[in-house]
Design a protein around this motif. Sequence first.
Motif, PDB file in Angstrom:
ATOM      1  N   LEU A 145      -1.518   4.943  38.334  1.00 43.79           N
ATOM      2  CA  LEU A 145      -2.061   4.021  39.345  1.00 43.79           C
ATOM      3  C   LEU A 145      -1.792   4.516  40.768  1.00 43.79           C
ATOM      4  N   LYS A 146      -0.591   5.026  40.995  1.00 44.08           N
ATOM      5  CA  LYS A 146      -0.255   5.525  42.342  1.00 44.08           C
ATOM      6  C   LYS A 146      -1.116   6.734  42.698  1.00 44.08           C
ATOM      7  N   LEU A 147      -1.307   7.642  41.745  1.00 42.69           N
ATOM      8  CA  LEU A 147      -2.127   8.832  42.032  1.00 42.69           C
ATOM      9  C   LEU A 147      -3.567   8.425  42.296  1.00 42.69           C
ATOM     10  N   LYS A 148      -4.064   7.477  41.509  1.00 46.95           N
ATOM     11  CA  LYS A 148      -5.452   7.039  41.672  1.00 46.95           C
ATOM     12  C   LYS A 148      -5.639   6.410  43.057  1.00 46.95           C
ATOM     13  N   GLU A 149      -4.658   5.589  43.441  1.00 44.37           N
ATOM     14  CA  GLU A 149      -4.723   4.914  44.735  1.00 44.37           C
ATOM     15  C   GLU A 149      -4.695   5.943  45.882  1.00 44.37           C
ATOM     16  N   LYS A 150      -3.793   6.929  45.738  1.00 48.29           N
ATOM     17  CA  LYS A 150      -3.605   7.907  46.809  1.00 48.29           C
ATOM     18  C   LYS A 150      -4.787   8.881  46.934  1.00 48.29           C
ATOM     19  N   TYR A 151      -5.360   9.253  45.797  1.00 46.14           N
ATOM     20  CA  TYR A 151      -6.384  10.308  45.835  1.00 46.14           C
ATOM     21  C   TYR A 151      -7.776   9.798  45.471  1.00 46.14           C
ATOM     22  N   LYS A 152      -7.969   8.489  45.548  1.00 50.71           N
ATOM     23  CA  LYS A 152      -9.207   7.913  45.006  1.00 50.71           C
ATOM     24  C   LYS A 152     -10.493   8.530  45.569  1.00 50.71           C
ATOM     25  N   ASP A 153     -10.455   8.925  46.824  1.00 52.90           N
ATOM     26  CA  ASP A 153     -11.683   9.474  47.425  1.00 52.90           C
ATOM     27  C   ASP A 153     -11.852  10.959  47.153  1.00 52.90           C
ATOM     28  N   LYS A 154     -10.808  11.554  46.569  1.00 53.24           N
ATOM     29  CA  LYS A 154     -10.834  13.017  46.429  1.00 53.24           C
ATOM     30  C   LYS A 154     -10.813  13.477  44.975  1.00 53.24           C
ATOM     31  N   LEU A 155     -11.009  12.504  44.066  1.00 50.54           N
ATOM     32  CA  LEU A 155     -10.814  12.857  42.653  1.00 50.54           C
ATOM     33  C   LEU A 155     -11.966  13.629  42.034  1.00 50.54           C
ATOM     34  N   GLU A 156     -13.145  13.471  42.609  1.00 51.91           N
ATOM     35  CA  GLU A 156     -14.296  14.134  42.011  1.00 51.91           C
ATOM     36  C   GLU A 156     -14.107  15.654  42.042  1.00 51.91           C
ATOM     37  N   GLY A 157     -14.306  16.243  40.892  1.00 50.17           N
ATOM     38  CA  GLY A 157     -14.157  17.698  40.826  1.00 50.17           C
ATOM     39  C   GLY A 157     -12.719  18.144  40.615  1.00 50.17           C
ATOM     40  N   ASN A 158     -11.769  17.185  40.667  1.00 53.01           N
ATOM     41  CA  ASN A 158     -10.380  17.534  40.356  1.00 53.01           C
ATOM     42  C   ASN A 158     -10.283  17.768  38.840  1.00 53.01           C
ATOM     43  N   PHE A 159      -9.798  18.931  38.464  1.00 57.47           N
ATOM     44  CA  PHE A 159      -9.671  19.284  37.046  1.00 57.47           C
ATOM     45  C   PHE A 159      -8.826  18.252  36.279  1.00 57.47           C
ATOM     46  N   PHE A 160      -7.895  17.632  36.983  1.00 56.92           N
ATOM     47  CA  PHE A 160      -6.951  16.717  36.348  1.00 56.92           C
ATOM     48  C   PHE A 160      -7.389  15.254  36.427  1.00 56.92           C
ATOM     49  N   GLU A 161      -8.607  15.045  36.871  1.00 56.91           N
ATOM     50  CA  GLU A 161      -9.107  13.673  37.047  1.00 56.91           C
ATOM     51  C   GLU A 161      -9.006  12.852  35.757  1.00 56.91           C
ATOM     52  N   SER A 162      -9.387  13.454  34.658  1.00 54.76           N
ATOM     53  CA  SER A 162      -9.399  12.722  33.396  1.00 54.76           C
ATOM     54  C   SER A 162      -7.976  12.297  32.995  1.00 54.76           C
ATOM     55  N   TRP A 163      -7.010  13.154  33.312  1.00 54.73           N
ATOM     56  CA  TRP A 163      -5.599  12.804  33.039  1.00 54.73           C
ATOM     57  C   TRP A 163      -5.222  11.569  33.867  1.00 54.73           C
ATOM     58  N   ILE A 164      -5.550  11.609  35.156  1.00 53.41           N
ATOM     59  CA  ILE A 164      -5.216  10.489  36.042  1.00 53.41           C
ATOM     60  C   ILE A 164      -5.931   9.217  35.586  1.00 53.41           C
ATOM     61  N   GLU A 165      -7.214   9.354  35.263  1.00 51.25           N
ATOM     62  CA  GLU A 165      -8.000   8.180  34.852  1.00 51.25           C
ATOM     63  C   GLU A 165      -7.460   7.563  33.559  1.00 51.25           C
ATOM     64  N   THR A 166      -6.972   8.406  32.657  1.00 49.52           N
ATOM     65  CA  THR A 166      -6.423   7.874  31.401  1.00 49.52           C
ATOM     66  C   THR A 166      -5.255   6.927  31.684  1.00 49.52           C
ATOM     67  N   TYR A 167      -4.341   7.396  32.541  1.00 54.53           N
ATOM     68  CA  TYR A 167      -3.125   6.595  32.766  1.00 54.53           C
ATOM     69  C   TYR A 167      -3.322   5.492  33.807  1.00 54.53           C
TER      70      TYR A 167
END
Length: 220
Positions: A145-167
């Motif tokens: 949740l903290k990572l999603k909140e902090k990087y929400k506008d920059k997640l597209e194209g992040n290789f690790f996005e799916s990891w963050i979205e899962t948790y």
Amino acid sequence: MLFTDYLYENSKEVWDKYLEHPFLIELGEGTLDKEKFRKYLIQDYLYLIEYAKVYAMACVKSRNMKELKKFHNGVAGSIETETANHIMYLKDFGENIENMEFKYKLNMTNESYTSYMKSISVTGTIEEIVAAVLPCTWSYNYIGLKLKEKYKDKLEGNFFESWIETYASDEYVAFKNEWLDFTNELCENLPQDTKEKLKDIFLRASKYELEFWNMAYKGE
Ligand SMILES: Cc1ncc(CO)c(N)n1
């Protein structure tokens, strides 16, 4: 005060360190070395197998249907739902999922952490087992949740996005909340000395979580 707030307050210093951890900062930024991530995921896949056994032992110790269903759900959540994301990444890395437990071994940090939880699962009470497994689910949701909140506008194209979205997913939030409610129901009326013992177990497991991130970043 909710029992889970009491647990969190006592471990907060450790939990704060998760958020400053270079492995998780780089994962959020999308700059983490993929080889580090691959090795981490392999260890984490092996971790989840052992972690599921902790819930399985709690199934055996369950005193009623409600507890049995909860722990059964913990087994399924670990080796079915959560591993789905690991499997996706690991296949992408060219790993053969059928072969993981034979090709790779738990490293020392992983073995220490899972052995600690498994020893509690064998010798401990249901409440002690819950205190040992809770930092796992809860801290991953906290981090997600903290990572999603902090990087929400920059997640597209992040290789690790799916990891963050899962948790950070609604399903994972619901899973975590069910465990918090269950813990509070089980533990709110326990004597103080028992609560203190559970607090120590929760802190120890929280420290093992930090060690796992250190291992993932530094290698072992
Ligand atoms: C080490 C570790 N802790 C917690 C979780 C969350 O289930 C995980 N996958 N791995």
